[in-house]
Structures are given as C-alpha cells and as structure tokens.
Design an enzyme around this catalytic site. Structure first.
Site, mmCIF file in Angstrom:
data_model
loop_
_atom_site.group_PDB
_atom_site.id
_atom_site.type_symbol
_atom_site.label_atom_id
_atom_site.label_comp_id
_atom_site.label_asym_id
_atom_site.label_seq_id
_atom_site.Cartn_x
_atom_site.Cartn_y
_atom_site.Cartn_z
ATOM 1 N N GLY A 66 0.918 -1.379 0.310
ATOM 2 C CA GLY A 66 -0.175 0.295 -0.416
ATOM 3 C C GLY A 66 0.646 1.293 -0.306
ATOM 4 N N SER A 68 1.414 3.625 -2.398
ATOM 5 C CA SER A 68 1.783 4.876 -3.209
ATOM 6 C C SER A 68 1.542 5.649 -2.585
ATOM 7 C CB SER A 68 0.110 4.462 -4.162
ATOM 8 O OG SER A 68 -0.259 3.629 -4.226
ATOM 9 N N SER A 69 0.079 6.086 -1.112
ATOM 10 C CA SER A 69 -0.125 7.190 -1.430
ATOM 11 C C SER A 69 -0.060 7.103 0.618
ATOM 12 C CB SER A 69 -1.278 7.909 -1.512
ATOM 13 O OG SER A 69 -2.209 6.301 -1.478
ATOM 14 N N GLY A 70 0.269 7.754 1.444
ATOM 15 C CA GLY A 70 -0.589 8.026 3.031
ATOM 16 C C GLY A 70 0.420 7.383 3.902
ATOM 17 N N ASP A 126 -0.934 -6.887 -6.154
ATOM 18 C CA ASP A 126 -2.258 -6.551 -5.601
ATOM 19 C C ASP A 126 -2.398 -7.414 -4.920
ATOM 20 O OD1 ASP A 126 -5.044 -7.225 -5.877
ATOM 21 O OD2 ASP A 126 -5.137 -6.542 -7.976
ATOM 22 N N SER A 144 -3.055 -1.885 11.713
ATOM 23 C CA SER A 144 -4.264 -2.151 12.124
ATOM 24 C C SER A 144 -4.827 -1.038 12.211
ATOM 25 C CB SER A 144 -4.608 -2.789 13.811
ATOM 26 O OG SER A 144 -5.773 -2.962 14.211
ATOM 27 N N TYR A 173 -15.170 -2.908 8.334
ATOM 28 C CA TYR A 173 -13.904 -2.517 8.557
ATOM 29 C C TYR A 173 -13.514 -2.905 9.850
ATOM 30 C CZ TYR A 173 -10.331 0.580 9.102
ATOM 31 O OH TYR A 173 -9.009 1.382 9.884
ATOM 32 N N ALA A 199 -14.784 -5.238 11.875
ATOM 33 C CA ALA A 199 -14.132 -6.117 12.339
ATOM 34 C C ALA A 199 -13.081 -7.319 11.422
ATOM 35 C CB ALA A 199 -15.033 -7.089 11.548
ATOM 36 N N SER A 200 -12.787 -6.691 10.374
ATOM 37 C CA SER A 200 -11.410 -6.642 9.572
ATOM 38 C C SER A 200 -10.364 -6.506 11.246
ATOM 39 C CB SER A 200 -11.247 -5.727 8.703
ATOM 40 O OG SER A 200 -11.032 -4.617 8.387
ATOM 41 N N LYS A 201 -10.036 -5.196 10.954
ATOM 42 C CA LYS A 201 -9.070 -4.574 12.344
ATOM 43 C C LYS A 201 -8.923 -5.058 13.360
ATOM 44 C CE LYS A 201 -7.027 -1.843 9.159
ATOM 45 N NZ LYS A 201 -6.551 -2.195 8.184
#
Length: 269
Positions: free
Chosen positions: A8, A10-12, A52, A130, A144, A146-148
């Site tokens: 991840g 490409s930004s932030g 990806d 997280s 969101y 739940a995934s974290k």
C-alpha cells in the site's frame, strides 16, 4: 542493511513510511497496484513493485522477486488496506469479503511467504497496520472494524508462534491520519447507505469525518512509530499514535460499553 517490503505504498502512510525508512538506511521495496504513483520513490533509492494484494499470483511474484534480488526480507509492513463504510444491512457481501481479503487474508498470506526466510535467518519484524478501529468501533463500519479486530487477534496469536525464531510481530494502531482512504470510504458510505433507513447515521458519520479530517495527523507520525518499533531490541506489541488515538483507547478502557456507545453516538448528530 535491512530489507523492507511495505504494501500500500502509493499514498498516505505507506508512501511516507517508505521514504522515511529509505532516508534512514533501509533497503526498501514499495509495493502497490498504482505503480505510476510510486515513480518518485526511485529518487530515494526505493524499488517500486506492482502488487495486487487480492491476487495470490501477485503476492507470490512480489516476494519471489525481492528474494531473488535482495536474498532476504527482514521486515514486512502490511499496510495495504480497504476502508469501506456502510450499514451491515446495506453492504453487499462481495464488498465485505473483499475488505477481509485486503485487510486480513492478503496480510496473512504475505506473512506465510516471508516467514521461511525469516526463520532461516533467525530474524524478522512483521508490522501489521491496524487502527484504533481495531479496538474502538463506529456505526456503519461493521466490516472495517471486524477486519481490524481480526488482524489484532491474528497478530497476537502469531507473536506467540514465531518468537522462538527471533521474529517480532508488531501492531500499529493509527488514529486520525491524513489519507485518501477517508474520502473514498465516505463516498462509498453515502452511495450505499445515504438514502436508506440508515441515511441519518450515514450523514452523521460523514460530518464527523469531515470535522476530524481537519485535525488529522501527518502520516510521518506513524512512519516514526514504525521505525521505533522495528528498531527496538524488545519492541512493544502495540504502538498507537496520530490524532485522538491514545485518548480514545484510554476512554475505551475506563468506560463501560454502554457509556462508551453513548459517547460515540453523541458525535453522530
């Protein structure tokens, strides 16, 4: 020189962390789908890679290329994430599953792929990004959160498994951080739930996000936390930082669930 793979990027947080670690002597591989947005990273000696995270062959190819070129991956930073918000009743299960694929299963698969080399080297740092959303929940964020929550539990269990091999598992819990994910998540929220029975909550969440975005921290705050964690001889299991993180986590520990729920919902008006 330690070799880092960060997803991840490409930004932030991902992009900022890649640059920060490269400036501090790390051999950084920055991975993301939008390779064109990582061209500038080459100026810092960073190697951009297409990845990806939702596709198995892409995950395998990424790790194999790094191992072929660098011979090792010392630090894995699972930063790629999806932040869809919407009422449980409104969200398609396909979107819910995609969110878990990106936030949980892809991260777990990358851990599987890097662990053999880390074990052989008796050294490794696995950093899972997280969120305070892995401890504190908002309405409309069921999948969101739940995934974290899942990545927090996965990290806790894995930490106990791999400590014997000299591998540390570190969780980073950002609070409000400047990111394009907030805007994308709000757009999705309004499209999915803005005109349903949950429309009033969608509007409340959107207003709250707009207000908190003004006070959001620069991603460098999280980049520095990551560096602190991977360089500690005995790292903490969790590092929380950025706007509102420590305060919200503190309130969660001292308030009952019902009182905390009332506090959260009072911000939705």
């Amino acid at each position: 020189m330690k070799t880092v793979l960060i997803t991840g990027a490409s930004s932030g947080i991902g992009k900022t962390t890649a640059i920060f670690l490269a400036q501090n002597g790390y051999n950084v591989y920055a991975a993301a789908r939008r390779v064109e947005r990582m061209e500038e990273l080459k100026n810092f000696g960073i190697k951009p890679l297409f990845l990806d995270v939702a596709k198995e062959d892409s995950l395998v190819a990424c790790v194999e290329q790094i191992l072929a070129e660098a011979g090792r991956i010392d630090i894995l930073i699972n930063n790629a994430g999806s932040g869809y918000y919407g009422a449980l009743e409104d969200m398609p299960m396909s979107d819910a599953k995609y969110q878990f694929d990106v936030n949980v299963f892809s991260a777990a698969r990358l851990m599987q792929l890097v662990l053999p080399t880390m074990r052989a080297n008796k050294y490794g740092k696995i950093v899972n990004i997280s969120s305070i959303g892995g401890k504190v929940t908002l309405p409309m964020g069921v999948w969101y959160h739940a995934s974290k929550f899942a990545i927090e539990g996965l990290s806790d269990a894995l930490r106990k498994e791999v400590k014997q091999f000299g591998i540390d598992v570190i969780v980073i819990e950002p609070g409000g951080t400047k990111s394009e994910m907030t805007g994308l998540g709000t757009e999705y929220l309004n499209r999915i739930s803005g005109e349903t029975a949950y429309g009033h909550l969608a509007k409340g969440i959107s207003k709250m996000y707009a207000a908190t975005e003004k006070n959001a921290s620069d991603p460098i705050v999280i980049a520095k936390l990551i560096k602190k964690g991977i360089e500690a001889k005995c790292p903490r299991t969790r590092y929380a930082g950025a706007s509102g993180a420590k305060f919200m986590l503190f309130l969660k520990t001292i308030l009952s669930d019902r009182i905390f729920d009332k506090l959260v919902m009072s911000q939705m008006k």
